[in-house]
Design an enzyme around this catalytic site. Sequence first.
Site, PDB file in Angstrom:
ATOM      1  N   ALA A 165       0.849  -1.195   0.000  1.00  0.00           N
ATOM      2  CA  ALA A 165       0.000   0.000   0.000  1.00  0.00           C
ATOM      3  C   ALA A 165       0.889   1.251   0.000  1.00  0.00           C
ATOM      4  CB  ALA A 165      -0.885  -0.027   1.239  1.00  0.00           C
ATOM      5  N   LYS A 190       5.655  -5.527  -6.058  1.00  0.00           N
ATOM      6  CA  LYS A 190       4.836  -4.579  -6.819  1.00  0.00           C
ATOM      7  C   LYS A 190       4.346  -3.508  -5.844  1.00  0.00           C
ATOM      8  CE  LYS A 190       0.622  -3.816  -7.643  1.00  0.00           C
ATOM      9  NZ  LYS A 190       0.714  -2.360  -7.609  1.00  0.00           N
ATOM     10  N   GLU A 268      -3.025  -8.355   4.607  1.00  0.00           N
ATOM     11  CA  GLU A 268      -2.919  -7.312   5.645  1.00  0.00           C
ATOM     12  C   GLU A 268      -3.787  -6.162   5.173  1.00  0.00           C
ATOM     13  OE1 GLU A 268      -1.434  -7.518   8.439  1.00  0.00           O
ATOM     14  OE2 GLU A 268       0.085  -9.080   8.234  1.00  0.00           O
ATOM     15  N   CYS A 302      -2.957   1.786   8.765  1.00  0.00           N
ATOM     16  CA  CYS A 302      -3.958   0.737   8.968  1.00  0.00           C
ATOM     17  C   CYS A 302      -4.324   0.659  10.437  1.00  0.00           C
ATOM     18  CB  CYS A 302      -3.408  -0.593   8.475  1.00  0.00           C
ATOM     19  SG  CYS A 302      -1.788  -0.955   9.146  1.00  0.00           S
TER      20      CYS A 302
END
Length: 520
Positions: A165, A190, A268, A302
């Site tokens: 992220a 990625k 996650e 998060c």
Amino acid sequence: MRDSRITSLLQRLGIKETNPGATTGAVNGWLNTSGTPLVSCSPIDGKPIARVIQASRQDYEAVADRAVSAFHRFKMMPAPMRGEIIQEIGRVLARHKEDLGLLITLEAGKIISEGQGEVQEMVDIAGFATGLSRQLYGRTMHSERPAHRMYEQWHPLGLVGIITAFNFPAAVWSWNALVSGACGNAHLFKPSSSTPLTAIAIQNIIAPVVDRYDIDGIFNLVIGDRNEIGNPMLSDPRIPLISATGSTSMGRHVARTVASRLGRSLLELGGNNAIIIEPDADLDMASDAALFGAVGTAGQRCTSTRRIIVHKGIKPQFCDLLIRKYQQITIGNPMEEKTLMGPLIDQGAGTAMADAIREALGQGGTLLYGGDRLTLKGLEGGCYVKPAIIEARNHYPIVQQETFAPILYLIEYSDLDQALVLHNDVPQGLSSAIFTGSMHAQETFLSHKGSDCGIANVNIGTSGAEIGGAFGGEKETGGGREAGSDAWKIYMRRQTCTINWGRDLPLAQGVRFKPSADLP
Ligand code: NAD
């Protein structure tokens, strides 16, 4: 890309005006990529920093092929030797802590100490993974059969896909790649399309180590969109494990796609983290924790605190204290030391925040503080907001969702049992906390009746976990665990081995299978 400080920062990290978006990890491992261009803009002012020519499907294939053959060599290297390489990676990251941290600030908008903290986390996990390389322990068991020995051992898996992220553009790579590297795997990284330059900088920093140890193909990078790179990675049978960090909707897609080929996913995903504040809590400490949890990283972690579940007897007092602390937050350019809250990642995040506030008020909430958009001189292209505090009820649909922005919902309760029900009554299950001086309340919170989250803290806020524990959460957070403890096991395959050192062949469970008649 403007002032000279930024130009020289990019130069030191090997970032050019236009960069290829794929590498097999070595100094000369960069591919001449042929995908579409991607411009990375700074959330600080919306201006372009540099460009990446993304990887095409063909480039992806070239990198994945290279990774497969590199894996077959790397898996034969003794684990402690792999640990030495990880240790060396930790050292080069430590040497680049300031520069890489600044790039994270520039590209993700985190304040300086948080950008540096993220690199420190990478260094810490490298130390952990180095030690781990000598502790990939299996168990031995007593066999029920005479003259037999049983044990289990752990083998590397193969290729590990790492999808990350925007909000932890560096640390999440290291939680995965360094622990999994000690386990003997090869990696395809990625990153988020919002933070490709941080990924390129990491590759540049570790490239001399990759060269020195001749492990080209172990730490690979492929930058590209979901059609060219994301989805092909999820469907690639050469990748037994996909580790994906991001929103719950992305996680659902990953889980379905990877499961359909019976691959493994480590998810996650989003959180909806709460702090319960008991009547006997130290309110100064609790409000500091709420402030850092809700406003730190502009509410884009998060583990950000999204809900405060506060006892009704102390609500007015706690609320006053919290609002006074909110008023002292310096919002602005995260490159300046005095700033405590930088921008949101982009204008879309600002719109999502405004929509969520509107919905919360429409559902019955009361705005207690903030929520406005700010226009800062010279930073007009960035998305700056005043963090919001909204008095709300837990069941409001908007409170049940994760809005990735600094909105804190204040919810009151009258006894601990009710607080625990409210606490667990959301679809997500990442991080949780209670502030209390009571052993009874603390232990109830930590018991089976208490928090249903992967992380449960007492007199500590919801964000800012250490690497030594396993990190992750339950329910819609995806169930994955990364970083410390025994999280390494997901990156390996377990093998149970039984050896018969006797001269008979007894069967387990007393089964007899021998012809009784004399052989003809
Ligand atoms: P996002 O879901 O938009 O993107 C995450 C990553 O998934 C990006 O790299 C994106 O390109 C990729 N992706 C999206 N669709 C894909 C597809 N079809 N195939 C392959 N890859 C795909 O998330 P974001 O906005 O970058 O980050 C914020 C979210 O991440 C929040 O929900 C936050 O809670 C979560 N997050 C969770 C953790 C955790 O450890 N639980 C840590 C950080 C962030």
